[in-house]
Structures are given as C-alpha cells and as structure tokens.
Write a protein that holds these residues in place. Structure first.
Motif, PDB file in Angstrom:
ATOM      1  N   SER A   1       0.811  -1.221   0.000  1.00 34.56           N
ATOM      2  CA  SER A   1       0.000   0.000   0.000  1.00 34.56           C
ATOM      3  C   SER A   1       0.840   1.265   0.000  1.00 34.56           C
ATOM      4  CB  SER A   1      -0.914   0.005   1.233  1.00 34.56           C
ATOM      5  OG  SER A   1      -0.147   0.041   2.430  1.00 34.56           O
ATOM      6  N   THR A   2       2.164   1.116  -0.075  1.00 34.97           N
ATOM      7  CA  THR A   2       3.057   2.269   0.082  1.00 34.97           C
ATOM      8  C   THR A   2       3.533   2.885  -1.226  1.00 34.97           C
ATOM      9  OG1 THR A   2       4.934   0.740   0.277  1.00 34.97           O
ATOM     10  CG2 THR A   2       3.906   1.489   2.326  1.00 34.97           C
ATOM     11  N   ASN A   3       3.094   2.348  -2.353  1.00 34.22           N
ATOM     12  CA  ASN A   3       3.505   2.921  -3.635  1.00 34.22           C
ATOM     13  C   ASN A   3       2.629   4.140  -3.911  1.00 34.22           C
ATOM     14  OD1 ASN A   3       5.135   2.859  -6.019  1.00 34.22           O
ATOM     15  ND2 ASN A   3       3.357   2.103  -7.146  1.00 34.22           N
ATOM     16  N   THR A   4       3.009   5.271  -3.316  1.00 28.38           N
ATOM     17  CA  THR A   4       2.093   6.413  -3.198  1.00 28.38           C
ATOM     18  C   THR A   4       2.739   7.728  -3.597  1.00 28.38           C
ATOM     19  OG1 THR A   4       1.078   5.291  -1.315  1.00 28.38           O
ATOM     20  CG2 THR A   4       0.538   7.606  -1.609  1.00 28.38           C
ATOM     21  N   ILE A   5       1.949   8.567  -4.264  1.00 26.99           N
ATOM     22  CA  ILE A   5       2.296   9.969  -4.507  1.00 26.99           C
ATOM     23  C   ILE A   5       1.387  10.813  -3.626  1.00 26.99           C
ATOM     24  CG2 ILE A   5       2.355  11.858  -6.180  1.00 26.99           C
ATOM     25  CD1 ILE A   5       2.694   9.740  -8.372  1.00 26.99           C
ATOM     26  N   GLN A   6       1.968  11.707  -2.831  1.00 27.95           N
ATOM     27  CA  GLN A   6       1.173  12.623  -2.026  1.00 27.95           C
ATOM     28  C   GLN A   6       1.085  13.945  -2.760  1.00 27.95           C
ATOM     29  OE1 GLN A   6      -0.586  12.214   1.028  1.00 27.95           O
ATOM     30  NE2 GLN A   6      -1.366  14.159   0.236  1.00 27.95           N
ATOM     31  N   GLY A   7      -0.105  14.270  -3.236  1.00 32.47           N
ATOM     32  CA  GLY A   7      -0.280  15.482  -4.020  1.00 32.47           C
ATOM     33  C   GLY A   7      -0.121  16.748  -3.193  1.00 32.47           C
ATOM     34  N   THR A   8       0.729  17.655  -3.677  1.00 33.68           N
ATOM     35  CA  THR A   8       0.917  18.967  -3.061  1.00 33.68           C
ATOM     36  C   THR A   8       1.172  19.979  -4.171  1.00 33.68           C
ATOM     37  OG1 THR A   8       3.335  18.848  -2.855  1.00 33.68           O
ATOM     38  CG2 THR A   8       2.032  17.883  -1.053  1.00 33.68           C
ATOM     39  N   ALA A   9       1.224  21.254  -3.795  1.00 30.18           N
ATOM     40  CA  ALA A   9       1.522  22.292  -4.775  1.00 30.18           C
ATOM     41  C   ALA A   9       2.950  22.174  -5.290  1.00 30.18           C
ATOM     42  CB  ALA A   9       1.301  23.671  -4.152  1.00 30.18           C
ATOM     43  N   GLY A  10       3.828  21.471  -4.543  1.00 35.70           N
ATOM     44  CA  GLY A  10       5.227  21.359  -4.940  1.00 35.70           C
ATOM     45  C   GLY A  10       5.533  20.188  -5.854  1.00 35.70           C
ATOM     46  N   ILE A  11       4.543  19.343  -6.142  1.00 33.49           N
ATOM     47  CA  ILE A  11       4.767  18.196  -7.031  1.00 33.49           C
ATOM     48  C   ILE A  11       4.993  18.682  -8.458  1.00 33.49           C
ATOM     49  CG2 ILE A  11       3.624  16.219  -8.107  1.00 33.49           C
ATOM     50  CD1 ILE A  11       4.538  15.511  -5.409  1.00 33.49           C
ATOM     51  N   ASN A  12       6.004  18.115  -9.134  1.00 36.08           N
ATOM     52  CA  ASN A  12       6.225  18.447 -10.543  1.00 36.08           C
ATOM     53  C   ASN A  12       6.137  17.189 -11.395  1.00 36.08           C
ATOM     54  OD1 ASN A  12       8.792  17.120 -10.447  1.00 36.08           O
ATOM     55  ND2 ASN A  12       9.700  18.976  -9.580  1.00 36.08           N
ATOM     56  N   GLU A  13       6.328  17.331 -12.695  1.00 35.96           N
ATOM     57  CA  GLU A  13       6.151  16.201 -13.607  1.00 35.96           C
ATOM     58  C   GLU A  13       7.187  15.105 -13.366  1.00 35.96           C
ATOM     59  OE1 GLU A  13       5.803  15.436 -18.423  1.00 35.96           O
ATOM     60  OE2 GLU A  13       5.280  17.395 -17.582  1.00 35.96           O
TER      61      GLU A  13
END
Length: 359
Positions: A100-112
C-alpha cells in the motif's frame, strides 16, 4: 510492527490476508494477489473466515471500485475530508498488490518528474542515462512491477502536472527519450486517486483526465450507531498500537457519535434545526477527539475515565480549525440540543452540558 506509529495495512492485517489467500478459489485478474471476491471480503468482512469489516459505507461502492481497478480505467475516490478515502485506497492496494506504500502525495510542490521519473545527476553526468541513474517514481514502479499506484489529494497538484497522467492512463506506456525506450505497463498496474470536495476550485481536473477515471463518491456516515462502531474499533486499534491500557466507554462514544452526527447533518434528534458549521465534522475527527480525550485520562487521571470537560475541550479544537465563528454555533448547540438531552437522559449528558462553560 510494534515500534511503528502507523503500521502498514498489509502488516496490520497480515493474518487475514493469508487466510483469504489460502481460501481464495475465485477468478482473479493477472498479477493480482487476491480475487475480486476475496478483496471484497477483506474490506467488508467475512464472518465464516473471521475477517472483520474495515470500511463502513456503501458496499456496492467497494465492489464497483474493485471492478474499476480490474479494468483499463483509473479509480477516483472523492468526498469530504475524513470519509475514509485514503483508508479505502490502502485496503484496495493491499488486497490487489500486497503493498500500500507505492504512493504519490499530491501537493503544490509536485512536478512532472515526481509523476514520471527523475535522475541522479552525479551518476547521469558520469555514466550517461543508464538505469542506475534513473530515479523511479511511484507511477514508474507501478507500471514496471504491475502494482497499484495511489495518488493522494490529486487536485492539490497543478493542472499541467495532473495532465501528465493522461497518456499513461490512455496508452499504458511511458516514453523515456533519454534512454530511447518505452516502459510498458505490466498487468496489474492501475491508479487509485483521491480528492476532497473541499478542494474543488484549487486545481480542477481537465475533462480529458476525468474521462480516464471512474468516479466514486465516498459519503459521510449518516447512521450514528455505525459511526459509534467505527470510533470504537479504530480507537481500540490505536490503544493496542500505542500500548495504552484503556477500555472503550460506550456512553461517551454515544455522546460523541450523536454530537458529530447532529452537527454534520444540521438536525438534532429533537428535529430542531442546527446551524451548519464551516468545519468538517468527519468520523475521522470524532476518532481523534475520543482518542485525545482518552490519552489525557490515561496520563493525567487516576481512574482512566474520560472527563466531559476534556472531551469538550478536544471537540472545540476540532470545531475552530477553519472558522473561529463556529464556536458561537457550538454554544447554540449546547444551549439547545445538549440541554434537552441532559434533562432527558441525565448522567453523562448532564456533565457534557455543564462543560459548555469552557466554550
């Protein structure tokens, strides 16, 4: 696991997953650990196998979510904060992929680069774009290994970052021009994304990206009895993880679940209107209020019983997060609905009403 504050779902329910795997005789999609039927039992419970229920809500939503992930479309879970969207995505990932740890945490600092891949520049400059220089993102890992990738709070990311998922979800491939190769998604790969309805307007998803997802709305719990059961079961788990010797007080649970249910719905048991709060009175917040109150009693009070003043203090902390003006609405609730219940039921309700002096 004992040293971790929040054990992984796949570790916390390891025995249940092993039981389900042993008894799983149903058809399963390629590269799935469990069949859709077994995953349903894992999340919604199976008394015959002694598998406990973990998600309280719309059972058909769980079934639709599992089938979506078996298809070529991503799954988008949307709803108010604290409605167990993240927990459901963790359970789905653990049941399908075993992780369950294959995760992206969305924030304003996320880029491509965080969505696709990036480079270790020291290795890149020394040896060129070899595999050892490439830093795989959770999306890359999900495609390579054929496992679920979770994308939390996707609408917190900029629109152009979100749209980098379009080709991945459509074509199931990722171009890596630096290596002159294409990464094709292995069977079992898919994306579970979550978004809060409170975040609408922050970075709305494009229509093109929306078409790549099936949307499921996770509604707040409307039955106070079910909400009470959730608060009890989750706090029992928190006590166990924290090695806290406390028993659940059903009377306090009843007060807390009733209060949150009425403040959320805007209607009391007496059918009187309650002015809605700006704050999100979610079940997750109710769990936090009870747990914090129990910790206070455990460490400061000899009898280890939750004091109503402590409960109200923690309730106020939840209410004023977004708007301090909500405190006046809470006072009105105490002076009307809680007062009536105190006169009707007495005992703890009366103590709860007396604690209004803290407001």
């Amino acid at each position: 696991m004992d040293k971790f504050q929040k054990p992984l779902v796949e570790d916390l329910y390891k025995e249940e997953l092993e039981i389900l795997l042993k008894n799983d005789k149903y058809n399963k999609p390629q590269n799935w650990k469990l069949s859709p039927q077994a995953i349903r039992d894992f999340i919604l419970g199976n008394d015959n196998l002694n598998i406990k229920k973990k998600f309280y809500g719309d059972d058909s939503l769980v079934e639709r979510s599992i089938i979506t992930l078996a298809s070529n479309r991503g799954l988008m879970l949307i709803g108010e904060p604290g409605t167990a969207k993240t927990m459901l995505s963790e359970l789905l990932s653990a049941g399908i992929s075993g992780i369950s740890t294959n995760t992206i945490q969305g924030t304003a600092g996320i880029n491509e680069d965080n969505i696709k891949y990036s480079w270790n520049y020291a290795t890149l400059f020394a040896n060129g774009p070899i595999d050892k220089a490439l830093i795989a993102s959770p999306i890359y890992i999900g495609m390579r290994d054929g496992i679920i990738t979770r994308f939390e709070e996707i609408t917190r990311c900029a629109l152009e970052v979100q749209d980098s998922l379009i080709s991945i979800l459509s074509d199931k491939l990722l171009n890596i021009p630096e290596q002159n190769k294409i990464l094709f998604a292995s069977n079992g790969f898919n994306i579970v994304a979550t978004a809060n309805t409170r975040d609408r307007g922050v970075n709305d998803m494009s229509s093109a990206l929306k078409r790549r997802f099936n949307f499921e709305i996770v509604e707040p719990i409307k039955d106070k009895k079910i909400e009470g059961e959730i608060i009890s079961s989750q706090c029992e788990s928190l006590f166990e993880i924290s090695n806290i010797d406390m028993k659940i007080d059903d009377d306090v649970i009843d007060i807390l679940s009733t209060t949150f249910n009425e403040l959320r719905s805007g209607v009391s048991e007496e059918n009187s209107r309650i002015e809605p709060l700006s704050s999100v009175m979610s079940t997750a917040e109710a769990v936090s209020v009870y747990y914090q109150s129990a910790l206070h009693s455990y460490y400061y009070d000899d009898n280890k019983k939750i004091n109503m003043k402590t409960l109200t203090s923690n309730l106020v902390g939840s209410v004023v997060k977004e708007n301090k003006e909500d405190i006046d609405k809470l006072k009105h609730y105490f002076n009307n609905s809680v007062k009536i219940k105190a006169q009707k039921y007495g005992k703890l309700w009366n103590d709860f009403f007396e604690s209004r002096k803290l407001l």
